[in-house]
Scaffold this motif. Sequence first.
Motif, short mmCIF file in Angstrom:
data_model
loop_
_atom_site.label_atom_id
_atom_site.label_comp_id
_atom_site.label_asym_id
_atom_site.label_seq_id
_atom_site.Cartn_x
_atom_site.Cartn_y
_atom_site.Cartn_z
N ALA A 188 0.81 -1.14 0.04
CA ALA A 188 0.03 -0.13 -0.08
C ALA A 188 0.84 1.35 -0.06
N ARG A 189 2.15 1.13 0.60
CA ARG A 189 3.02 2.42 0.63
C ARG A 189 3.95 2.06 -0.17
N ASP A 216 -2.05 3.71 -0.86
CA ASP A 216 -1.88 4.48 0.27
C ASP A 216 -1.23 5.77 -0.22
N TYR A 262 1.16 9.96 2.31
CA TYR A 262 0.18 8.89 2.37
C TYR A 262 -1.35 9.40 2.89
N THR A 263 -2.40 8.44 2.85
CA THR A 263 -3.59 8.93 2.76
C THR A 263 -3.76 9.40 4.40
N ASN A 264 -3.24 8.98 5.20
CA ASN A 264 -3.24 9.50 6.72
C ASN A 264 -2.56 10.88 6.97
#
Length: 274
Positions: A188-189, A216, A262-264
């Motif tokens: 994802a990363r 991500d 990343y998404t966060n």
Amino acid sequence: MKSDQNLDLLVRSMDAAEQDSQPNPARAQADLARILSSRPIPAAPNSRFEDSRELAKPKANRRRRAVTLGGLAAAVTAGLLVMPALSGGDPAFATWTAAPGTLTGSKRDTAVSDCLNSKQHVGGGMYSTELSTAEVAIAERRGAWVTVVLSGPDGFEATCTTDATAPWFRKGMIGSIGNPSNATALPARGIAATQLGTGAIADKPISIASGRVGTDVVAVTYTSAANEEVIATVAKGQFAFWLPGNEMQNASDQGLPVQVTYTNGTTETQLLNF
């Protein structure tokens, strides 16, 4: 070309230099026939694509080279086509911007059409099926310059960067096409390059990076040697950015540090490589 599948199909960029006279078509055709009938020559490391039908994996750090035939820069393995950029509206990259803009409307349609047309006959049309189903992942502009990234199944990717303000009869393109050897699913990363290095267009050096990102990853930036933050376009699992100059000429061997968001909202530095 399809009879010899033990080839690394993506060859990276070369200098499509200015010319004072018209090329000799007969000479170009003869040279092309000679090259296509010969064994491939290793070349400079700027991309790591291979044919999806290739069973034997290439050796690490294999180098690739291309040759110029009468004004048309043709890759020995026919994996890359670079049209001659004789002149244009922005020959010195004066309008280039570190932050990309989005291509829309007729300008986007023209850029995508030009990219598709430039790739149709690569390798005798060996990528025609992939091109017919490829989707537009990226269509960006940086001043007068436009970049298109087309993507498809099994990691298929085709890229084109060109001066959109050049007259049609002098328009040049630098880009690539093929299936990468690192087409397995990314974490994802994760981030992986399919183009990474320095080429030339209109006798001017240009450093390019493009490839795939995990689900991500929402942003990628690169801090240049001039301490300028170059922002990549990230869309549909792909990323792309470029800048004038040759500062990425060793990136395919050494890797390239980039900042990944990343998404966060968290950010970290990753080493971009193949």
